[in-house]
Design an enzyme around this catalytic site. Structure first.
Site, short mmCIF file in Angstrom:
data_model
loop_
_atom_site.label_atom_id
_atom_site.label_comp_id
_atom_site.label_asym_id
_atom_site.label_seq_id
_atom_site.Cartn_x
_atom_site.Cartn_y
_atom_site.Cartn_z
N PRO A 322 0.77 -1.24 0.00
CA PRO A 322 0.00 0.00 0.00
C PRO A 322 0.80 1.29 0.00
O PRO A 322 0.22 2.37 -0.22
CB PRO A 322 -0.81 -0.11 1.29
N THR A 323 2.11 1.24 0.25
CA THR A 323 2.84 2.48 0.41
C THR A 323 3.06 3.19 -0.92
O THR A 323 2.99 2.58 -1.99
CB THR A 323 4.21 2.24 1.09
N CYS A 324 3.38 4.48 -0.81
CA CYS A 324 3.47 5.32 -2.01
C CYS A 324 4.90 5.31 -2.55
O CYS A 324 5.55 6.34 -2.68
CB CYS A 324 3.03 6.74 -1.66
N ASP A 325 5.41 4.13 -2.83
CA ASP A 325 6.74 3.99 -3.44
C ASP A 325 6.76 2.69 -4.23
O ASP A 325 5.93 1.81 -4.03
CB ASP A 325 7.83 3.99 -2.37
N ASN A 363 4.70 5.32 6.06
CA ASN A 363 3.66 5.93 5.23
C ASN A 363 2.29 5.90 5.90
O ASN A 363 1.26 6.12 5.27
CB ASN A 363 3.58 5.23 3.87
#
Length: 382
Positions: A322-325, A363
């Site tokens: 789910p993280t933005c990377d 995050n």
């Protein structure tokens, strides 16, 4: 009582989905499985079983293992020592991290009264004695050859045979009790690694010529996952034969973690987006699924909808967390039903080891819903 109440109990994964319809990840603990695993290890290992708390420190896990017969614990920090003391005041903890801060040593010795400590260097021995005194057992940890293990722990810890001999002699000279310890590496798939390490221990023992309180054979006992690993009985047989043939007429200790808890927990995630053959879910490498990437482990998975398990033809999918990377991706392809879609759930099995205890909260994503499920995985065969 709310759905997020940690005391919420369920009878199955299906009931978790039916009652919660969770859009957040859920960590599922099966106490019956954990108690069964603990009992099998306590009855099968030819000595005292210490649970390695770092593997999964959740209180539900610790309590289930204690109910299965485990009353000794391998602790590696003052936080773990304090947790065991609070949950199980009568338990016996061992400070088995080879490198310890002075503050932690002071608390371990003077607040919690620990008597067993691992060292692998002369400076650590000096530090230990200066704080804890000499009414202690000093476990000298020796480095072992790299074998068929997923993680080689001797690359970081362990004394050479020559240094181990010197450490044993010095600890005894200064009035401490002495013991030997080793660790063949996490997820060791070759039982003979324990024989090799015990042979090395015997040589160190004979050269040092000091009485030993016990031999700690460490951890490394594997979980099955989808790997071809021997049964635990093979490991116990190798250790028992080596003990008898090498003349170890002293107690044996072991520090299992993964083999005790892997089967006893699963992670229930939800698909938040499908892009062709890519699935985006709500847990990943910064959360409870880090070992899938770091250890190239391949746990069993199954897809579930509100109406039950998804069936039909399968295909490989790449799974993103789910993280933005872009690093938050599981390297292995996972074969799941072709019809899987946003809103469906994926259960990752055999996730009891190095999962919830290693999540970072990066995050803002964290798995903090933990449920107990009664029974022995009737819906999901591991």
């Amino acid at each position: 009582m709310t759905a997020l109440d940690p005391e919420f109990r369920f009878s199955s994964i299906g009931e978790v989905i039916e009652r919660l319809e969770p859009s957040y990840p859920v960590f599922c603990i099966f106490p019956d499985v954990l108690r069964t695993r603990a009992k099998a290890f306590v009855e099968g290992f030819p000595g005292t079983v210490l649970y390695a708390v770092k593997c999964n420190p959740h209180p539900y896990v610790l309590e289930a293992l204690a109910e299965g017969g485990i009353s000794h614990f391998d602790t590696a920090s003052i936080t773990e020592i304090a947790k065991i003391a609070e949950l199980m005041p009568e338990a016996h903890s061992y400070f088995n991290h080879p490198v310890k801060g002075r503050g932690a040593l002071d608390a371990a010795a003077k607040v919690y009264g620990l008597k067993d400590y691992v060292v692998d260097h002369a400076d650590e021995l000096d530090k230990l004695i200066s704080i804890a005194g000499t009414d202690i057992t000093v476990e000298v940890r020796i480095a072992t050859p790299k074998g068929k293990a997923v993680y080689d722990l001797s690359a970081k810890f362990g004394a050479t045979p020559d240094d181990a001999v010197d450490l044993l002699k010095e600890a005894k000279r200064r009035g401490c009790r002495t013991a030997l310890a080793f660790h063949v590496g996490s997820q060791c798939t070759d039982p003979s690694a324990f024989r090799v390490a015990m042979e090395l221990s015997a040589k160190v023992r004979d050269r040092a010529g000091v009485p030993l309180e016990y031999l700690d054979v460490g951890g490394g006992f594997p979980a099955i996952y989808k790997m071809n690993v021997p049964p635990l009985s093979d490991y116990f047989d190798v250790i028992t034969r080596a003990r008898d043939e090498l003349g170890f007429d002293i107690p044996l200790l072991a520090e299992p973690g993964r083999a005790l808890v892997a089967d006893g927990c699963s992670v229930l995630t939800q698909v938040h987006l499908r892009k062709g053959d890519d699935l985006y879910i709500n847990d990943g490498i910064y959360g409870c699924l880090s070992e899938i990437r770091d250890g190239d482990l391949d746990p069993p998975v199954r897809a579930v909808s509100l109406s039950g398990s998804l069936g039909g033809a399968t295909q490989p999918f790449r799974i993103f967390g789910p993280t933005c990377d872009s690093l938050d991706v599981l390297k292995l392809p996972f074969h799941l039903p072709e019809v899987i879609a946003e809103g469906d759930w994926i259960e990752f099995g055999q996730m009891g080891a190095y999962s919830i205890g290693m999540q970072t909260g990066f995050n803002g994503f964290i798995t903090d819903t933990i449920v107990r499920i009664d029974g022995m995985h009737e819906e999901f065969v591991y």
